[in-house]
Motif scaffolding. Structure first.
Motif, PDB file in Angstrom:
ATOM      1  N   PRO A 177      15.573   4.416  -1.196  1.00  0.00           N
ATOM      2  CA  PRO A 177      14.033   4.760  -1.826  1.00  0.00           C
ATOM      3  C   PRO A 177      13.666   6.154  -1.672  1.00  0.00           C
ATOM      4  CG  PRO A 177      14.149   2.549  -0.470  1.00  0.00           C
ATOM      5  CD  PRO A 177      15.362   3.314  -0.186  1.00  0.00           C
ATOM      6  N   ALA A 178      13.052   6.596  -2.825  1.00  0.00           N
ATOM      7  CA  ALA A 178      12.556   7.847  -2.614  1.00  0.00           C
ATOM      8  C   ALA A 178      11.015   7.690  -2.985  1.00  0.00           C
ATOM      9  CB  ALA A 178      12.960   8.945  -3.436  1.00  0.00           C
ATOM     10  N   GLU A 179       9.866   8.060  -2.128  1.00  0.00           N
ATOM     11  CA  GLU A 179       8.520   7.907  -2.550  1.00  0.00           C
ATOM     12  C   GLU A 179       8.210   8.788  -3.623  1.00  0.00           C
ATOM     13  OE1 GLU A 179       6.331   8.053   1.029  1.00  0.00           O
ATOM     14  OE2 GLU A 179       7.017   6.461   1.548  1.00  0.00           O
ATOM     15  N   LEU A 180       7.747   8.382  -4.833  1.00  0.00           N
ATOM     16  CA  LEU A 180       7.378   9.534  -5.679  1.00  0.00           C
ATOM     17  C   LEU A 180       5.827   9.717  -5.786  1.00  0.00           C
ATOM     18  CD1 LEU A 180       8.701   7.647  -8.860  1.00  0.00           C
ATOM     19  CD2 LEU A 180       9.923   9.447  -7.372  1.00  0.00           C
ATOM     20  N   TYR A 181       4.957   8.916  -5.355  1.00  0.00           N
ATOM     21  CA  TYR A 181       3.346   9.226  -5.393  1.00  0.00           C
ATOM     22  C   TYR A 181       2.752   7.921  -4.575  1.00  0.00           C
ATOM     23  CZ  TYR A 181       2.709   7.445  -9.873  1.00  0.00           C
ATOM     24  OH  TYR A 181       2.768   6.721 -11.141  1.00  0.00           O
ATOM     25  N   GLY A 182       1.468   8.414  -4.013  1.00  0.00           N
ATOM     26  CA  GLY A 182       0.760   7.383  -3.429  1.00  0.00           C
ATOM     27  C   GLY A 182      -0.487   7.436  -4.051  1.00  0.00           C
ATOM     28  N   PHE A 183      -1.173   6.537  -4.402  1.00  0.00           N
ATOM     29  CA  PHE A 183      -2.496   6.240  -5.304  1.00  0.00           C
ATOM     30  C   PHE A 183      -3.454   4.947  -4.851  1.00  0.00           C
ATOM     31  CE2 PHE A 183       0.627   3.751  -7.446  1.00  0.00           C
ATOM     32  CZ  PHE A 183      -0.125   2.692  -8.086  1.00  0.00           C
TER      33      PHE A 183
END
Length: 276
Positions: A177-183
């Motif tokens: 898994p690669a984190e793209l963005y948090g929101f």
């Protein structure tokens, strides 16, 4: 129709559908939402070229965005594309809000500026993350906006919820898994976009005003150009990288990313690549 803050009454829906190659029925339903998302990311590239051409303004009014992306065949960065996508969804009759996310891919930065903007669509009692502008690692269709949601296929994604309350969109690649963005879902309005636009265009720490960043998301292959490094992503494979020379960089917008440049834009890009 009564116009809203998202300007659906001003969008040329037929021209947009032709630009993205969408030929299905159009209604405020999940089938349309999925079809429009896939068509948009396949046809319209992420494009930061205006920021490199010495232009001090990247206008976010709908007329300017339509003229650039729909009529001229250009791409756009996320704020421009969200203005266009939101107007289209508004015209069709979808209910949605906008939010901003903090990009983490390649940086892991959980407290950087929230520069990426996407939409949360409410449909039949469920919420969907509709994000057509994150680029090469981004979604190819909406993902249900719920804890532990997954989108499986050649390109797979999931959503996780952190103890802080932030949602995190992750790309599930062959290397993990690669984190793209948090929101969070704090509502953003078009007036907020102007502030983010100014930062992206002018701030010395903006990731978009000092090197070429082009991205395109297609079913069989995805491309990301950052500076002179071109990354090619294919389902189930590790990313492949190569360096482009000046001539390849000059032709890359059209040949790799499907971006139509006017002669003046080609000259502006040549001047940027030649350096000061």
């Amino acid at each position: 129709m009564t116009d809203s803050v998202w300007q659906g009454g001003g969008v040329d829906l037929d021209a947009y559908l032709a630009r993205v190659g969408y030929r299905g029925d159009v209604a405020a339903d999940l089938s349309t939402l999925r079809g429009l998302h896939a068509a948009h990311v396949d046809a319209i590239a992420f494009d930061n070229l205006d920021a490199l051409f010495g232009r001090t303004v990247v206008p976010l009014d709908l007329d300017s965005v339509q003229d650039k992306i729909v009529r001229q065949g250009r791409g756009g960065w996320c704020l421009e594309q969200v203005v266009l996508a939101a107007a289209v969804l508004d015209r069709i009759g979808f209910t949605f809000t906008a939010f901003a996310g903090r990009t983490r891919i390649r940086t892991g930065n959980k407290v950087g500026p929230a520069l990426h903007v996407a939409l949360c669509v409410e449909l039949d009692g469920e919420r969907w993350l509709y994000d057509v502008s994150f680029g090469a690692h981004g979604l190819h269709e909406p993902i249900r906006l719920a804890e532990d949601a997954r989108l499986d296929g050649d390109w797979s994604f999931d959503l996780v919820r952190e103890p802080s309350g932030e949602h995190v969109l992750r790309f599930l690649g062959p290397e993990g898994p690669a984190e793209l963005y948090g929101f969070t879902l704090d509502v953003r309005h078009p007036s907020d976009f102007e502030i983010l636009n100014h930062f992206c265009l002018t701030h010395p720490r903006s990731p978009f005003n000092h090197r070429m960043v082009l991205q395109r998301t297609r079913p069989e292959v995805r491309h990301l150009l950052a500076g002179s490094t071109l990354a090619e992503l294919r389902p189930g494979r590790a990313a492949a990288f190569r360096e482009l020379d000046k001539d390849e960089l000059l032709s890359a917008p059209e040949e790799i990313f499907g971006i139509t440049l006017e002669p003046g834009d080609v000259q502006a890009l040549r001047k940027f690549l030649d350096g000061p």
